[in-house]
Design a protein around this motif. Structure first.
Motif, PDB file in Angstrom:
ATOM      1  N   GLY A 226       7.461   3.174  32.998  1.00 24.41           N
ATOM      2  CA  GLY A 226       6.743   1.540  33.287  1.00 24.41           C
ATOM      3  C   GLY A 226       7.371   0.205  33.092  1.00 24.41           C
ATOM      4  N   GLU A 227       7.058  -0.393  34.286  1.00 24.87           N
ATOM      5  CA  GLU A 227       8.345  -1.569  33.604  1.00 24.87           C
ATOM      6  C   GLU A 227       8.142  -2.023  31.731  1.00 24.87           C
ATOM      7  N   ALA A 228       8.689  -2.839  31.542  1.00 23.57           N
ATOM      8  CA  ALA A 228       8.527  -3.946  30.410  1.00 23.57           C
ATOM      9  C   ALA A 228       9.376  -5.159  30.288  1.00 23.57           C
ATOM     10  N   THR A 229       8.539  -5.977  29.850  1.00 21.09           N
ATOM     11  CA  THR A 229       9.024  -7.782  29.390  1.00 21.09           C
ATOM     12  C   THR A 229       8.601  -7.700  27.918  1.00 21.09           C
ATOM     13  N   GLY A 230       9.354  -9.597  28.185  1.00 19.21           N
ATOM     14  CA  GLY A 230       9.290  -9.439  26.790  1.00 19.21           C
ATOM     15  C   GLY A 230       9.904  -8.837  25.628  1.00 19.21           C
ATOM     16  N   LEU A 233      10.751  -5.241  26.523  1.00 22.53           N
ATOM     17  CA  LEU A 233      12.124  -5.561  27.134  1.00 22.53           C
ATOM     18  C   LEU A 233      13.133  -5.631  26.489  1.00 22.53           C
ATOM     19  N   ARG A 234      13.179  -6.787  25.443  1.00 23.09           N
ATOM     20  CA  ARG A 234      14.016  -6.728  24.400  1.00 23.09           C
ATOM     21  C   ARG A 234      14.112  -5.981  23.956  1.00 23.09           C
ATOM     22  N   SER A 235      13.703  -5.095  23.199  1.00 18.98           N
ATOM     23  CA  SER A 235      13.571  -3.945  22.265  1.00 18.98           C
ATOM     24  C   SER A 235      14.180  -2.777  23.167  1.00 18.98           C
ATOM     25  N   ARG A 236      13.244  -2.016  24.235  1.00 16.96           N
ATOM     26  CA  ARG A 236      14.269  -1.364  25.073  1.00 16.96           C
ATOM     27  C   ARG A 236      16.125  -1.521  24.943  1.00 16.96           C
ATOM     28  N   ASP A 237      15.992  -2.860  25.807  1.00 16.61           N
ATOM     29  CA  ASP A 237      17.367  -2.977  25.453  1.00 16.61           C
ATOM     30  C   ASP A 237      18.384  -2.842  23.914  1.00 16.61           C
ATOM     31  N   ASN A 238      18.042  -2.651  22.986  1.00 18.38           N
ATOM     32  CA  ASN A 238      18.735  -2.918  21.971  1.00 18.38           C
ATOM     33  C   ASN A 238      18.704  -1.373  21.372  1.00 18.38           C
TER      34      ASN A 238
END
Length: 288
Positions: A226-230, A233-238
């Motif tokens: 699934g797509e992530a936002t906000g 998304l930042r948590s996944r990037d980290n």
């Protein structure tokens, strides 16, 4: 407990190694599994009542590692009765290969799957993971013909262990036709599910001795669904950046973060790491 087996690696069929079938899941009700990818001349679709997570991936790799060290198989040409039914379920038409069979105690699977300690809860989780794998169906369309098989077939199990038959694609990978070699030593040294998911994808998509420049954001799909936002998304990037740094600590990998959200990943040849090549004639680095 483990006999003379060593759980250093697993040989996995390439399509499953690179498809986003095993992902980090939320700790809530699981969605259904439905993933389709093209591989060579085939279109392969994985479907099941439950999405598959990293514990299921660990269980499968454990079974593959054990199967690669056993001599048990079923000959399609002599199969009758229950064996014939089993082979039909596993889509093993024709004489092209035997079917690899895993006969293992749950404790052995627990060790191969990377659990650091023994517990009843671990065994319960492994049993559930293996059952989810057995409920997963593969649809392969090849040359206009569709074939159905299970990811694996549960033959018999009890509190001590289980007997599992692998499908044609998995069996051919174990016997060296076309495979991806995944280091369980590396995987089991990694700190969390996100890093293990990324390591499995990179192991499946990169030959040893090669370098790839990847966009970090495009790696999300190989770890989460699934797509992530906000904030998600930042948590996944980290988490992804932390996973890359953890993989960079492995002797066989270098992950260098560069500007514009990219990373250079180099998979180092074994002979460069320790001055010699792996000496297992049945398991060269990769054939895919």
């Amino acid at each position: 407990m483990t006999g003379e087996m060593r759980f250093d690696f697993a040989l996995q069929e390439p399509a499953l190694a690179i498809a986003p079938v095993f992902l980090v899941l939320k700790k809530t009700a699981r969605a259904k599994l439905d993933v389709t990818r093209s591989f060579g001349v085939s279109s392969v679709r994985w479907r099941g009542p439950d999405a598959l997570g990293i514990p299921e991936q660990s269980a499968l790799l454990a079974l593959l590692s054990i199967a690669g060290q056993q001599a048990f198989s079923i000959d399609p040409n002599s199969a009758v009765g229950d064996k014939a039914k089993l082979l039909k379920q596993l889509s093993c038409e024709g004489p092209q290969s035997d079917v690899a069979v895993v006969i293992a105690h749950w404790r052995k699977i627990e060790i191969a799957a990377g659990y650091s300690s023994h517990s009843g809860n671990n065994i319960t989780n492994i049993k559930s993971a293996v059952k989810r794998l057995a409920e997963t169906t593969i649809w392969e369309c090849r040359d206009g013909i569709e074939y159905e098989s299970r990811l694996l077939s549960w033959i018999r199990g009890n509190d001590n262990g289980v007997i599992i038959a692998l499908n044609r694609r998995a069996t051919e990978a174990i016997y060296g036709r076309q495979f991806i070699k995944i280091s369980l030593g590396e995987r089991n040294a990694l700190p969390d599910e996100s890093t293990k998911a990324l390591h499995a994808y990179l192991s499946g998509s990169m030959r040893t001795g090669t370098t790839r420049r990847l966009t970090i954001s495009k790696l999300h799909a190989h770890i989460w669904s699934g797509e992530a936002t906000g904030s998600t998304l930042r948590s996944r990037d980290n988490k992804l950046r932390a996973a890359l740094l953890a993989i960079d600590l492995l002797p066989a990998w270098r992950c260098i973060l560069i500007p514009r959200g990219q990373v250079d990943i180099h998979r180092i040849k074994r002979d460069i790491i320790d001055g010699k090549t792996a000496d297992n004639p049945r398991a060269p680095e990769s054939s895919a």
